[in-house]
Design a protein around this motif. Structure first.
Motif, short mmCIF file in Angstrom:
data_model
loop_
_atom_site.label_atom_id
_atom_site.label_comp_id
_atom_site.label_asym_id
_atom_site.label_seq_id
_atom_site.Cartn_x
_atom_site.Cartn_y
_atom_site.Cartn_z
N ILE A 47 0.86 -10.54 8.91
CA ILE A 47 1.93 -9.54 8.84
C ILE A 47 1.35 -8.16 8.55
N VAL A 48 0.43 -8.08 7.60
CA VAL A 48 -0.18 -6.80 7.26
C VAL A 48 -0.96 -6.24 8.45
N GLU A 49 -1.68 -7.10 9.13
CA GLU A 49 -2.50 -6.66 10.27
C GLU A 49 -1.65 -6.03 11.36
N SER A 50 -0.45 -6.56 11.56
CA SER A 50 0.43 -6.00 12.59
C SER A 50 0.83 -4.56 12.27
N TYR A 51 0.93 -4.23 10.98
CA TYR A 51 1.23 -2.86 10.57
C TYR A 51 -0.03 -2.00 10.59
N ALA A 52 -1.15 -2.57 10.14
CA ALA A 52 -2.41 -1.80 10.12
C ALA A 52 -2.82 -1.37 11.52
N ASN A 53 -2.47 -2.16 12.51
CA ASN A 53 -2.80 -1.80 13.90
C ASN A 53 -1.99 -0.61 14.39
N ARG A 54 -0.84 -0.37 13.74
CA ARG A 54 0.03 0.75 14.16
C ARG A 54 -0.09 1.97 13.28
N TYR A 55 -0.52 1.79 12.05
CA TYR A 55 -0.59 2.91 11.11
C TYR A 55 -2.02 3.02 10.57
N PRO A 56 -2.75 4.04 10.96
CA PRO A 56 -4.18 4.14 10.59
C PRO A 56 -4.43 4.30 9.09
N TRP A 57 -3.44 4.69 8.32
CA TRP A 57 -3.62 4.85 6.88
C TRP A 57 -3.42 3.55 6.11
N ILE A 58 -3.05 2.48 6.82
CA ILE A 58 -2.96 1.14 6.21
C ILE A 58 -4.23 0.36 6.55
N GLU A 59 -4.86 -0.19 5.55
CA GLU A 59 -6.08 -0.98 5.76
C GLU A 59 -5.91 -2.36 5.16
N LEU A 60 -6.22 -3.38 5.93
CA LEU A 60 -6.23 -4.76 5.45
C LEU A 60 -7.66 -5.14 5.09
N PHE A 61 -7.84 -5.61 3.86
CA PHE A 61 -9.16 -6.09 3.44
C PHE A 61 -9.00 -7.53 2.98
N ARG A 62 -9.75 -8.42 3.58
CA ARG A 62 -9.61 -9.85 3.29
C ARG A 62 -10.66 -10.31 2.29
N ARG A 63 -10.20 -11.07 1.31
CA ARG A 63 -11.11 -11.73 0.37
C ARG A 63 -11.00 -13.24 0.59
N PRO A 64 -12.11 -13.97 0.37
CA PRO A 64 -12.07 -15.42 0.58
C PRO A 64 -11.16 -16.11 -0.42
N ARG A 65 -10.72 -17.29 -0.06
CA ARG A 65 -9.85 -18.08 -0.93
C ARG A 65 -10.62 -18.49 -2.19
N ARG A 66 -9.93 -18.41 -3.34
CA ARG A 66 -10.55 -18.75 -4.62
C ARG A 66 -9.83 -19.93 -5.25
N ALA A 67 -10.62 -20.80 -5.89
CA ALA A 67 -10.01 -21.93 -6.60
C ALA A 67 -9.35 -21.45 -7.89
N ASP A 68 -9.94 -20.40 -8.49
CA ASP A 68 -9.43 -19.88 -9.76
C ASP A 68 -8.32 -18.87 -9.50
N ARG A 69 -7.10 -19.21 -9.92
CA ARG A 69 -5.97 -18.30 -9.78
C ARG A 69 -5.60 -17.79 -11.17
N SER A 70 -5.82 -16.51 -11.43
CA SER A 70 -5.47 -15.96 -12.74
C SER A 70 -5.20 -14.48 -12.57
N PHE A 71 -4.70 -13.86 -13.66
CA PHE A 71 -4.44 -12.43 -13.63
C PHE A 71 -5.74 -11.63 -13.51
N ALA A 72 -6.83 -12.20 -14.00
CA ALA A 72 -8.12 -11.53 -13.84
C ALA A 72 -8.47 -11.41 -12.37
N GLY A 73 -8.11 -12.43 -11.59
CA GLY A 73 -8.36 -12.39 -10.16
C GLY A 73 -7.65 -11.23 -9.47
N LYS A 74 -6.45 -10.91 -9.97
CA LYS A 74 -5.72 -9.78 -9.40
C LYS A 74 -6.47 -8.47 -9.64
N VAL A 75 -7.08 -8.34 -10.82
CA VAL A 75 -7.86 -7.14 -11.12
C VAL A 75 -9.08 -7.07 -10.20
#
Length: 307
Positions: A47-75
């Motif tokens: 979904i994000v990529e479809s917008y990033a392709n139309r609006y140059p100021w939007i950038e999608l950056f992908r991070r790999p999947r993590r087993a550890d899900r925590s608030f620290a991960g959000k930081v």
């Protein structure tokens, strides 16, 4: 003033289109909006990529999947986005959740506040979600800035050391309170609201479990037990009657019995408790005067009266 935004996003396909549509409609666009897909397993990145392709100021950056899900991960996801904008020229940096919507002039309104007050370090607005209005139904007050949308003067953000990667949460609260402790103004402006689509703290949990978690958080962020008793009593009067208050009390007591490690410094805890006691005195002073308590501007109004 120029600004950039960073949005950590994990499995947000249900609501992220609302945030994207709100952003592309803004009257003041950011220099860059980096959306960090933090290992989503749904269609978030697509979904994000479809917008990033139309609006140059939007950038999608992908991070790999993590087993550890925590608030620290959000930081960590936020910091990955921060690296993508460091080469740009900007004065304001914002953290924007991926499940919000807001008016077309929302960001222009907030950025303008920094131009009007050079001492303003963090700004935002109250929020609404499913009948809840944080300005009306919370005692956080106008000095608190909700984590869903926080804009920082970049100099302030650097001075506080950015977000603290605390696994148990409270990262947005720690940032705002630290800024205030260091002498910056922090302010939510009630003229605007953002709409939050997923009830806070309920991702994958019941309302009672969320209240328990908030009680735990009140303890490990250094909250005063006197303030917590007041908060519990107040929440017991809100729907669902009793349950939210009991959840808060149970969570706070459980954390205290376990002596849960606190991620805040003794200095920040003392500052926090002084603010809570000041607020509590203002509440009781207002009640004894037979006036209606204004949850949002209570302490500010009280301090103005003394000047």
């Amino acid at each position: 003033m120029k600004y950039v935004l960073i949005t950590p996003a994990h499995n947000e396909e249900r609501f992220i289109s609302k945030t994207l549509e709100s952003m592309v409609a803004q009257t003041l666009l950011p220099e860059r909006w980096v959306i960090v897909d933090d290992g989503s397993t749904d269609r978030t990145a697509e979904i994000v990529e479809s917008y990033a392709n139309r609006y140059p100021w939007i950038e999608l950056f992908r991070r790999p999947r993590r087993a550890d899900r925590s608030f620290a991960g959000k930081v960590h996801a936020f910091n990955a986005g921060l690296e993508r904008v460091c080469s740009l020229q900007f004065e304001v940096i914002g953290n924007l959740d991926a499940d919000l919507s807001f008016d077309a002039d929302y960001l222009a309104f907030l950025v303008r506040k920094f131009s009007e007050d050079p001492k303003l370090g963090v700004t935002g607005t109250p929020f609404i979600e499913d009948g809840y209005d944080s300005a009306r139904d919370s005692f956080e007050g106008e000095n608190h800035v909700a984590g869903g949308c926080q804009l920082f003067r970049y100099r302030c953000f650097q001075e506080i050391g950015g977000y603290v990667p605390n696994r148990a949460g409270g990262i947005d609260w720690i940032a705002v309170t630290t800024a205030r402790m260091k002498g910056w103004k922090t302010r939510s402006f009630p003229e605007k609201r953002f709409h939050h689509y997923r009830t806070l703290g309920t991702a994958g949990r019941s309302g009672m479990a969320a209240s328990f978690s908030y009680g735990e958080k009140d303890y490990y962020l250094g909250g005063s037990p006197v303030w917590e008793l007041f908060r519990v009593a107040y929440r017991m009067t809100r729907r669902p009657i009793l349950f939210e208050g009991l959840g808060l009390l149970s969570g706070y007591c459980w954390a205290a019995l376990r002596r849960m490690k606190r991620p805040v410094t003794p200095e920040l805890m003392r500052f926090h408790r002084r603010e809570q006691m000041k607020k509590l005195r203002a509440i009781f002073r207002t009640l004894l005067s037979f006036k209606k308590v204004d949850n949002f501007s209570l302490v500010t109004t009280e301090s103005h009266t003394r000047l």
